[in-house]
Write an enzyme that holds these catalytic residues in place. Structure first.
Site, PDB file in Angstrom:
ATOM      1  N   SER A  66      32.156 -67.963  41.134  1.00  0.00           N
ATOM      2  CA  SER A  66      32.044 -66.669  41.797  1.00  0.00           C
ATOM      3  C   SER A  66      30.638 -66.092  41.771  1.00  0.00           C
ATOM      4  O   SER A  66      30.270 -65.341  42.671  1.00  0.00           O
ATOM      5  CB  SER A  66      33.024 -65.677  41.179  1.00  0.00           C
ATOM      6  OG  SER A  66      32.841 -65.593  39.779  1.00  0.00           O
ATOM      7  N   HIS A 120      37.329 -68.059  45.905  1.00  0.00           N
ATOM      8  CA  HIS A 120      36.245 -67.956  46.892  1.00  0.00           C
ATOM      9  C   HIS A 120      36.248 -69.088  47.912  1.00  0.00           C
ATOM     10  O   HIS A 120      35.290 -69.237  48.666  1.00  0.00           O
ATOM     11  CB  HIS A 120      34.891 -67.907  46.173  1.00  0.00           C
ATOM     12  CG  HIS A 120      34.799 -66.758  45.230  1.00  0.00           C
ATOM     13  ND1 HIS A 120      34.530 -65.485  45.641  1.00  0.00           N
ATOM     14  CD2 HIS A 120      35.011 -66.689  43.894  1.00  0.00           C
ATOM     15  CE1 HIS A 120      34.553 -64.671  44.603  1.00  0.00           C
ATOM     16  NE2 HIS A 120      34.847 -65.381  43.531  1.00  0.00           N
ATOM     17  N   LYS A 174      40.160 -61.494  49.047  1.00  0.00           N
ATOM     18  CA  LYS A 174      38.773 -61.769  49.460  1.00  0.00           C
ATOM     19  C   LYS A 174      38.762 -62.223  50.916  1.00  0.00           C
ATOM     20  O   LYS A 174      38.839 -61.398  51.809  1.00  0.00           O
ATOM     21  CB  LYS A 174      38.138 -62.740  48.479  1.00  0.00           C
ATOM     22  CG  LYS A 174      37.894 -62.021  47.151  1.00  0.00           C
ATOM     23  CD  LYS A 174      37.478 -62.886  46.007  1.00  0.00           C
ATOM     24  CE  LYS A 174      37.264 -61.995  44.772  1.00  0.00           C
ATOM     25  NZ  LYS A 174      37.457 -62.709  43.519  1.00  0.00           N
TER      26      LYS A 174
HETATM   27  C1  LIG Z   1      38.098 -62.189  42.269  1.00  0.00           C
HETATM   28  C2  LIG Z   1      38.533 -63.331  41.440  1.00  0.00           C
HETATM   29  C3  LIG Z   1      39.782 -63.334  40.822  1.00  0.00           C
HETATM   30  C4  LIG Z   1      40.687 -62.136  40.851  1.00  0.00           C
HETATM   31  O1  LIG Z   1      41.274 -61.949  42.092  1.00  0.00           O
HETATM   32  P1  LIG Z   1      41.756 -60.484  42.497  1.00  0.00           P
HETATM   33  O2  LIG Z   1      42.707 -60.715  43.622  1.00  0.00           O
HETATM   34  O3  LIG Z   1      40.542 -59.732  42.889  1.00  0.00           O
HETATM   35  O4  LIG Z   1      42.422 -59.899  41.300  1.00  0.00           O
HETATM   36  C5  LIG Z   1      40.169 -64.464  40.147  1.00  0.00           C
HETATM   37  N1  LIG Z   1      39.360 -65.533  40.036  1.00  0.00           N
HETATM   38  C6  LIG Z   1      38.139 -65.555  40.593  1.00  0.00           C
HETATM   39  C7  LIG Z   1      37.292 -66.767  40.461  1.00  0.00           C
HETATM   40  C8  LIG Z   1      37.688 -64.452  41.304  1.00  0.00           C
HETATM   41  O5  LIG Z   1      36.472 -64.454  41.829  1.00  0.00           O
END
Ligand SMILES: *Cc1c(COP(=O)(O)O)cnc(C)c1O
Length: 386
Positions: free
Chosen positions: A184, A212, A245
């Site tokens: 991330s 991602h 995302k």
């Molecule tokens: C953002 C993220 C999460 C959490 O996801 P949300 O839906 O925002 O709670 C989990 N793992 C990674 C690698 C992330 O970047």
């Protein structure tokens, strides 16, 4: 014991002294704004959002959500195992499983809640978890919650992972190797094929966090199909991700065998003891998945923007839509972020503890919604400040 306010003030002062305090700023976006954002009361072109495919404000997500809101109401009313399993879950889960070739899918309240539910459901005291040094914080939280022993391998270092497996696998009952698919804060990609091979060799389950990666053509030979059910050679056992995302909505999901999903439905505590997602959120997420399939160029355009930035700045070629500009100290990262802001561009400085000390950075996230002109303006601005 200090009084509560003194206790908090002391901690905040220590953060201030190291430029590590975080505060909330108001961020406002019109539904029809592609990447324009009002942040702290001023307008910017955002390179800081995770809306990688530009779907957050898409009219089709909005109208799907509106229809569900009108038909099913605002809230789910209960946890899914009680009476909250509204009719939009089944098509959403079927779509997720089909897109990734998995036997089954299970949607959770968020990506964070997915990891927090899945890992402790599978791993217990007496087990061992091998996690990449740079995995997302919620994987670490989940591992700690599970009570299993946690071992960290150096980032994407398969020799180190194998060494740890050799030394420590046998002491434990069950073992899990877990990694981010796309990291991330670094934007690079895990060697999933090698991880699957090591899992097989040392009798460990494997898990990838694809928060991602959804909808982005993450390339080359490194990614593997998530479905052991398909029998397509080596595969990752447990594949999870988020609908928050690139899908532009909210929620998390896990994919795997039907048996795994059946087990999680009754064992993952963040699933069992938390209310289902609002129907409108599921409807928007489902609309987003349909658009992803119908318009695959969104993902390739976002990736092309990221590659253009790295090529222009002489950085290693982007493997995903996340481009880190590592600057070292929090002060340098904050100054670079301020310099971009002065030019009307938003790229948030990422500081410890989100990233290791000494690697504070600008994290740029490129989106299908950016225009070529916006990407060129970003490159010009970065050349001026790096
Ligand atoms: C953002 C993220 C999460 C959490 O996801 P949300 O839906 O925002 O709670 C989990 N793992 C990674 C690698 C992330 O970047």
């Amino acid at each position: 014991m200090p009084n509560l306010n003194e206790h908090c003030a002391k901690a905040l002062n220590a953060l201030d002294a190291n430029s590590l305090r975080r505060t909330l700023r108001m961020s406002a976006r019109a539904a029809d704004a592609a990447v324009e954002i009002t942040y702290d009361g001023r307008k910017y072109t955002s390179f800081a959002c995770n809306d990688y495919l530009g779907l957050r404000g898409d009219a089709r997500l909005i109208s799907a959500g509106q229809r569900a809101l009108a038909e099913f109401g605002a809230g789910a009313g209960a946890s899914r195992l009680v009476t909250g399993n509204h009719p939009l879950y089944a098509p959403l889960e079927a779509k997720l499983a089909a897109m990734k070739g998995a036997e089954a899918a299970l949607v959770f309240g968020s990506g964070y809640l997915t990891n927090l539910g899945v890992i402790p459901a599978l791993m217990n005291k007496g087990d061992v978890i091998f996690a990449d040094k740079l995995v997302h914080a919620c994987i670490i939280d989940a591992a700690q919650l599970s009570g299993a022993r946690l071992m960290r391998f150096a980032h994407n270092d398969m020799a180190h992972l194998e060494k740890l497996l050799k030394e420590h696998r046998e002491d434990s009952t069950n073992a899990l190797i877990v990694t981010d698919h796309v990291f991330s804060m670094d934007g690079d990609v895990a060697p999933l094929t090698e991880i699957a091979v090591l899992g097989e060799k040392y009798d460990a389950w494997t898990m990838a966090d694809d928060a991602h990666g959804l909808g982005i053509p993450i390339g080359g030979t490194r990614a593997v199909a998530p479905s052991p059910a398909r029998g397509e050679g080596m595969a990752i056992d447990i594949w999870m991700g988020t609908l928050s995302k690139s899908a532009g909505a909210y929620g998390g999901y896990v994919l795997g065998s039907q048996r795994l999903i059946d087990f999680l439905i009754t064992s993952a505590r963040s699933f069992v003891f938390s209310t289902g997602l609002p129907p409108a959120v599921c409807a928007s997420a489902l609309a987003a998945l349909e658009i992803m399939q119908a318009e695959p160029e969104r993902g390739s355009n976002a990736l092309a923007h990221a590659r253009r930035v790295t090529e222009a700045l002489g950085l290693p070629l982007a493997q995903s839509v996340i481009v880190p500009i590592v600057l070292g100290t929090p002060e340098r990262a904050l100054a670079a972020s301020d310099a971009l802001k002065a030019k009307g561009m938003l790229a948030v400085a990422i500081r410890p503890p989100t990233v290791p000390p000494g690697t504070a950075r600008l994290r740029l996230a490129l989106s299908a919604a950016h225009t070529d002109a916006q990407v060129e303006a970003l490159i010009a601005a970065l050349r001026g400040i790096l």
